[in-house]
Structure formats: structure tokens, C-alpha cells
Design an enzyme around this catalytic site. Structure first.
Site, PDB file in Angstrom:
ATOM      1  N   ASP A   6       0.942  -1.477  -0.255  1.00 19.35           N
ATOM      2  CA  ASP A   6       0.127   0.079  -0.008  1.00 19.35           C
ATOM      3  C   ASP A   6       0.910   1.173  -0.124  1.00 19.35           C
ATOM      4  O   ASP A   6       0.922   2.559  -0.582  1.00 19.35           O
ATOM      5  CB  ASP A   6      -0.814  -0.038   1.161  1.00 19.35           C
TER       6      ASP A   6
ATOM      7  N   GLU B 137      -4.868   7.573   0.829  1.00 19.49           N
ATOM      8  CA  GLU B 137      -5.330   7.180   1.908  1.00 19.49           C
ATOM      9  C   GLU B 137      -4.290   6.874   2.839  1.00 19.49           C
ATOM     10  O   GLU B 137      -4.895   7.472   4.310  1.00 19.49           O
ATOM     11  CB  GLU B 137      -6.037   5.484   1.528  1.00 19.49           C
TER      12      GLU B 137
ATOM     13  N   ASP C 139      -6.728   5.689  -4.376  1.00 16.19           N
ATOM     14  CA  ASP C 139      -6.002   4.619  -3.074  1.00 16.19           C
ATOM     15  C   ASP C 139      -5.162   3.544  -3.547  1.00 16.19           C
ATOM     16  O   ASP C 139      -5.491   2.755  -4.867  1.00 16.19           O
ATOM     17  CB  ASP C 139      -8.075   3.638  -3.001  1.00 16.19           C
TER      18      ASP C 139
ATOM     19  N   ILE D  69      -3.818   0.075  -2.110  1.00 13.87           N
ATOM     20  CA  ILE D  69      -4.384  -0.778  -2.913  1.00 13.87           C
ATOM     21  C   ILE D  69      -6.297  -0.941  -2.114  1.00 13.87           C
ATOM     22  O   ILE D  69      -5.999  -1.116  -1.339  1.00 13.87           O
ATOM     23  CB  ILE D  69      -3.592  -1.359  -2.034  1.00 13.87           C
ATOM     24  N   ASP D  70      -7.065  -0.733  -2.912  1.00 20.45           N
ATOM     25  CA  ASP D  70      -8.434  -0.734  -2.259  1.00 20.45           C
ATOM     26  C   ASP D  70      -7.886  -1.844  -2.345  1.00 20.45           C
ATOM     27  O   ASP D  70      -8.450  -3.283  -3.353  1.00 20.45           O
ATOM     28  CB  ASP D  70      -9.189  -0.458  -3.401  1.00 20.45           C
TER      29      ASP D  70
ATOM     30  N   THR E  14      -7.186  -4.101   0.773  1.00 23.52           N
ATOM     31  CA  THR E  14      -5.845  -4.854   1.297  1.00 23.52           C
ATOM     32  C   THR E  14      -6.242  -5.924   1.945  1.00 23.52           C
ATOM     33  O   THR E  14      -5.121  -6.622   1.721  1.00 23.52           O
ATOM     34  CB  THR E  14      -5.505  -4.139   2.119  1.00 23.52           C
TER      35      THR E  14
ATOM     36  N   SER F 221     -12.647  -5.062  -2.754  1.00 29.20           N
ATOM     37  CA  SER F 221     -12.288  -3.775  -3.671  1.00 29.20           C
ATOM     38  C   SER F 221     -13.016  -3.492  -4.682  1.00 29.20           C
ATOM     39  O   SER F 221     -14.229  -3.635  -4.939  1.00 29.20           O
ATOM     40  CB  SER F 221     -10.783  -4.276  -4.260  1.00 29.20           C
TER      41      SER F 221
ATOM     42  N   LYS G  98     -14.884  -4.805  -8.260  1.00 22.72           N
ATOM     43  CA  LYS G  98     -16.533  -4.950  -8.517  1.00 22.72           C
ATOM     44  C   LYS G  98     -16.852  -4.076  -8.842  1.00 22.72           C
ATOM     45  O   LYS G  98     -18.194  -4.126 -10.397  1.00 22.72           O
ATOM     46  CB  LYS G  98     -17.452  -5.085  -6.955  1.00 22.72           C
TER      47      LYS G  98
ATOM     48  N   ARG H  36     -23.854  -1.608  -2.203  1.00 23.81           N
ATOM     49  CA  ARG H  36     -22.785  -1.684  -1.237  1.00 23.81           C
ATOM     50  C   ARG H  36     -23.476  -1.142   0.305  1.00 23.81           C
ATOM     51  O   ARG H  36     -23.560   0.318  -0.408  1.00 23.81           O
ATOM     52  CB  ARG H  36     -21.645  -0.670  -1.954  1.00 23.81           C
TER      53      ARG H  36
ATOM     54  N   ASP I  87     -12.765   4.759  -2.768  1.00 20.04           N
ATOM     55  CA  ASP I  87     -13.203   3.518  -2.803  1.00 20.04           C
ATOM     56  C   ASP I  87     -14.101   3.723  -3.925  1.00 20.04           C
ATOM     57  O   ASP I  87     -14.388   2.880  -4.043  1.00 20.04           O
ATOM     58  CB  ASP I  87     -13.632   3.474  -1.416  1.00 20.04           C
TER      59      ASP I  87
HETATM   60  N1  LIG Z   1     -16.605  -0.418   8.638  1.00 19.73           N
HETATM   61  C1  LIG Z   1     -16.646  -0.382   7.371  1.00 19.73           C
HETATM   62  N2  LIG Z   1     -17.324  -0.381   6.498  1.00 19.73           N
HETATM   63  C2  LIG Z   1     -17.277  -0.205   4.894  1.00 19.73           C
HETATM   64  N3  LIG Z   1     -15.715  -0.326   4.202  1.00 19.73           N
HETATM   65  C3  LIG Z   1     -14.820   0.033   4.872  1.00 19.73           C
HETATM   66  C4  LIG Z   1     -14.719  -0.627   6.151  1.00 19.73           C
HETATM   67  N4  LIG Z   1     -13.742  -0.229   6.401  1.00 19.73           N
HETATM   68  C5  LIG Z   1     -13.104   0.221   5.823  1.00 19.73           C
HETATM   69  N5  LIG Z   1     -13.941   0.066   4.619  1.00 19.73           N
HETATM   70  C6  LIG Z   1     -13.086   0.274   3.468  1.00 19.73           C
HETATM   71  O1  LIG Z   1     -13.805  -0.986   2.381  1.00 19.73           O
HETATM   72  C7  LIG Z   1     -12.827  -0.805   1.734  1.00 19.73           C
HETATM   73  C8  LIG Z   1     -12.708  -2.826   0.823  1.00 19.73           C
HETATM   74  O2  LIG Z   1     -13.891  -2.504  -0.093  1.00 19.73           O
HETATM   75  P1  LIG Z   1     -14.011  -3.300   0.244  1.00 19.73           P
HETATM   76  O3  LIG Z   1     -15.205  -3.654  -0.410  1.00 19.73           O
HETATM   77  O4  LIG Z   1     -13.272  -4.771  -0.688  1.00 19.73           O
HETATM   78  O5  LIG Z   1     -14.488  -4.194   1.341  1.00 19.73           O
HETATM   79  S1  LIG Z   1     -14.808  -5.482   1.717  1.00 19.73           S
HETATM   80  O6  LIG Z   1     -13.300  -5.614   2.166  1.00 19.73           O
HETATM   81  O7  LIG Z   1     -13.879  -6.694   1.122  1.00 19.73           O
HETATM   82  O8  LIG Z   1     -15.488  -5.571   2.193  1.00 19.73           O
HETATM   83  C9  LIG Z   1     -11.411  -0.595   2.639  1.00 19.73           C
HETATM   84  O9  LIG Z   1     -10.649  -0.318   2.140  1.00 19.73           O
HETATM   85  P2  LIG Z   1      -8.669  -0.176   1.566  1.00 19.73           P
HETATM   86  O10 LIG Z   1      -8.771  -0.323   2.969  1.00 19.73           O
HETATM   87  O11 LIG Z   1      -8.500   0.239   0.160  1.00 19.73           O
HETATM   88  O12 LIG Z   1      -8.255  -1.902   1.250  1.00 19.73           O
HETATM   89  C10 LIG Z   1     -11.566   0.428   3.190  1.00 19.73           C
HETATM   90  O13 LIG Z   1     -11.787   1.637   3.114  1.00 19.73           O
HETATM   91 MG   LIG Z   2      -9.656   0.691  -0.416  1.00 17.41          MG
HETATM   92 MG   LIG Z   3      -6.914   0.753   3.969  1.00 13.99          MG
HETATM   93 MG   LIG Z   4      -6.860   1.179   0.048  1.00 17.91          MG
END
Ligand SMILES: Nc1ncnc2c1ncn2[C@@H]1O[C@H](COP(=O)(O)OS(=O)(=O)O)[C@@H](OP(=O)(O)O)[C@H]1O
Ligand SMILES: [Mg+2]
Ligand SMILES: [Mg+2]
Ligand SMILES: [Mg+2]
Length: 349
Positions: A52, A77, A139, A141-142, A144, A260, A263, A277, A289
Site C-alpha cells: 500500500d 488513503e 487508493d 491498494i483498495d 487490502t 475492492s 467489483k 454497497r 474507494d
Molecule cells: N467498516 C467498514 N465498512 C465499510 N467499508 C470499510 C470499512 N472499513 C474499511 N472499509 C473500506 O472498504 C474498503 C474495501 O472495500 P471492499 O469492497 O473491498 O470491502 S471488503 O473489505 O471486501 O468488505 C477498504 O479499502 P482499503 O482500505 O483500500 O482496502 C476500506 O477503506
Molecule cells: Mg479502499
Molecule cells: Mg485501507
Molecule cells: Mg487502500
């Protein structure tokens, strides 16, 4: 990147650098050999890895090198706060060496970064964005969690111009380019690993990360929800609400759960019909995101709305203004999905 930024030659160069640097060298290599010591937990308890940080450093450096005439503002981020702590010196050294190895493995740039350079590059992403001027939205790495698991993740970059997203790029190293197997997000025979990109008014395209002629992508044209399938997050989705929405619509297929903004990419290339979502109550969505993914879907002919049917507003800073859910689908299904969403939310209360 767009006409004002120097035309197709520069766009091609940027896409090549993107796939070589961010997606193949840093993440590809790191994902395969990720160690527990490469992962940290942030204050919000979500994970962050050397990849990241490395991705954010490289992307901000390359944007500054390639587009020197732009005033540089980035809403990203990650930041350097945790890496400045005494117990983070080892991980900082690892990030610095990964970034330097990546630059040295390629002949695009001749430079070497110190640990201080890495920290400063990370803090270049602290902009608040907002309604005026131009801001990159990153982002690095989205997904993570998906990255650590060896599943889907994306490198996501958007450009905000006067409060509107005008450009988006999504690198999805683990996403099959077409016809995703609806049940596990993978399929045999398809090429895996693509770069999705869209410029406002010019459509959305995909090319292989290895390099190929860009192809236009379009969202699916399913107009009967019975024939639709839907994507949702793997970890953060309110599954009781999304299943109630799907039931109201008569959706037959089981949900496709994926990490991520992959989708949004899968939706844009027609692999499914709807992305729902809905996160836990009180969670505020971050602009990084959704910026890249949402323009790729809208330029592929789709729509992205909040639960009340409003367009997403990226002009409010680092967060989206809404906390009631996001829906992406085609224009035939959107009115039906919004109606089902309202009913499901009303029943929930
Ligand atoms: N509690 C909560 N609710 C909703 N979303 C959150 C939450 N916590 C984190 N995040 C953010 O979700 C990003 C990942 O989204 P995803 O669609 O991959 O979600 S998931 O991890 O598969 O559920 C993830 O992005 P990255 O941090 O870039 O991985 C987060 O920013
Ligand atoms: Mg993200
Ligand atoms: Mg993150
Ligand atoms: Mg990220």
C-alpha cells in the site's frame, strides 16, 4: 491523460508505467511473498502493507515527473504517521528498498529515494480535495484484506476537476478480463489482470496489464431483475439488507462477494448487473474507494447513485457526503433497485 495533458503518446506511456510499476513489480511481487512483518494495523484496525505504502509513493512520484506543469494536489488513503514511530524503522526500510528496486528494475527513471523522501512522498497525499481545482484521488491498494488473502484488489486512481471525477484508472491484477465465473470470481481460460480506464465523455476501456490494444467495455443490458446477479463486499456488507433487496427484486443468482473496486470493473465489463454497497451504520465512505470505479461504470453506460437516488458528490473533501449506501447498475434496473432499496430500508427501521 486527457487532451490537455499531452495526447495519446503520453497516455500510452502512463499506462505502460502503471502496469509495470504499480501492478506487476510492487504488488505482484509483494502479494506472492507477503509476510506478517509486512503488514501493520492502522488506528481504525484495518490493515496496511508495504505494498500500500510503496504503491502510493510510486504513483505520486510518477505523476509529478510525468505532469510537471500541473499544480499537484492528491487525496490519498495512506500517510507517514505510523511509519515515523520508533518501532516502524524496519518496515520503512523495507518499503524504501522495494520502491528503489522497482525503479531500478526499469529504465523509465534514474533516481533513488531515501527514507525521508518516502515519508515526504506519502504526505503529498494529504490534500482535502474539494469543489475547486484539480485533485488526484488515490487508493494505492483498495481491498487490502483481499490483497493479503491473495484475492481481488485494485490500484485505484481518479482525477477530480472542479468537484467532478473526470478520469479513472483501475489496475486489477487478479480479475479475469471477461465472463467472471459468477460464484467465485475466477474462471479458466480468460486472461487475468487488466487495466480499466475512463475519461469523461469518452467511454470506458480495458487492456491487459501485459499490454494489448484497449477495448471498449459496456455494462450488461439485463432489464429483468430475475436475470440479474449482484456484487457486494466480502467483509463489510450488511448482508441482511442486501439479501432483502435481492429478494424484493426477484434476483435468483447468489451474491458475488469480492473485495475492492474490482467489483466496479467487473460490473463495467458486464460480468454482473448490480453492485450493492451497504456498510455498517455510521461508516463514512471515502472518496478513494469510489472515484475511479464510479467513472468507469458510468462511462461504460451504467449509473452510480446513493440510496436516495442522488449522484455521488466527490466535492465535499476526503469523505462522501452520504452514509446510506451506494448502488451501481444499468439504467433499466436502477429505478427498480432504488425502489427495492427504499422498501428494504423502511422495513429495517
Ligand atoms: N467498516 C467498514 N465498512 C465499510 N467499508 C470499510 C470499512 N472499513 C474499511 N472499509 C473500506 O472498504 C474498503 C474495501 O472495500 P471492499 O469492497 O473491498 O470491502 S471488503 O473489505 O471486501 O468488505 C477498504 O479499502 P482499503 O482500505 O483500500 O482496502 C476500506 O477503506
Ligand atoms: Mg479502499
Ligand atoms: Mg485501507
Ligand atoms: Mg487502500
Amino acid at each position: 491523460m486527457n487532451e490537455r495533458d499531452g495526447g495519446e503518446g503520453q497516455r500510452k506511456r502512463m499506462r505502460a508505467i502503471w502496469s509495470k510499476y504499480f501492478v506487476k513489480h510492487v504488488e505482484g511481487r509483494v502479494q506472492q511473498g507477503i509476510l506478517q512483518s509486512d503488514i501493520q494495523s492502522k488506528a481504525d484496525r484495518t490493515p496496511v502493507t508495504v505494498a500500500d505504502y510503496g504503491s502510493q509513493v510510486l504513483i505520486s512520484l510518477v505523476l509529478k515527473k510525468e505532469l510537471p506543469s500541473h499544480s499537484f494536489s492528491m487525496v490519498a488513503e495512506e500517510d507517514s504517521e505510523d511509519l515515523r514511530k520508533d518501532d516502524a524503522q524496519q518496515i520503512l526500510e523495507h518499503i524504501t528498498s522495494l520502491v528503489n528496486e522497482t525503479i531500478a528494475n526499469d529504465d523509465s527513471y534514474n533516481m533513488s529515494l531515501s527514507k525521508e523522501d518516502v515519508l515526504a512522498a506519502l504526505d503529498g497525499g494529504k490534500s482535502e480535495g474539494g469543489p475547486s481545482g484539480r485533485h488526484w484521488i488515490l487508493d494505492p491498494i483498495d481491498g487490502t484484506k483481499g490483497f493479503i488473502r491473495g484475492d481481488q484488489y485494485a490500484v485505484a486512481l481518479g482525477l477530480l476537476d472542479e468537484g467532478k471525477v473526470v478520469l479513472g484508472v483501475l489496475g486489477c491484477p487478479n480479475l479475469p478480463s471477461k465472463s467472471t465465473n459468477k460464484h467465485n470470481g475466477s474462471s479458466s481460460g480468460d486472461q487475468v489482470g487488466s487495466l480499466y480506464f475512463a475519461t469523461i465523455g469518452c467511454g470506458a476501456k480495458v487492456q491487459a496489464l501485459e499490454g494489448s490494444e484497449p477495448q471498449k467495455i459496456t455494462i450488461c443490458s439485463v432489464n429483468n431483475p430475475v436475470d440479474a446477479s449482484f456484487f457486494e463486499s466480502l467483509e463489510h456488507s450488511k448482508r441482511d439488507l442486501t439479501s432483502s433487496i435481492a429478494e424484493k427484486l426477484g434476483v435468483q443468482a447468489p451474491p458475488v462477494r469480492m473485495d475492492s473496486q474490482a467489483k466496479y470493473a467487473a460490473l463495467a465489463q458486464g460480468d454482473g448487473a448490480i453492485y450493492l454497497r451497504f456498510s455498517g451504520k455510521g461508516y463514512k465512505e471515502r472518496v478513494w474507494d469510489h472515484a475511479a470505479g464510479s467513472i468507469i461504470v458510468t462511462e461504460a453506460g451504467g449509473m452510480v447513485k446513493d440510496a436516495s437516488g442522488n449522484d455521488l458528490d466527490f466535492s465535499k473533501g476526503r469523505y462522501l457526503d452520504r452514509d446510506r449506501g451506494i448502488i451501481a447498475t444499468n439504467r433499466y434496473l436502477m429505478p427498480m433497485v432504488l425502489k427495492a432499496v427504499q422498501e428494504a430500508i423502511d422495513e429495517e427501521q
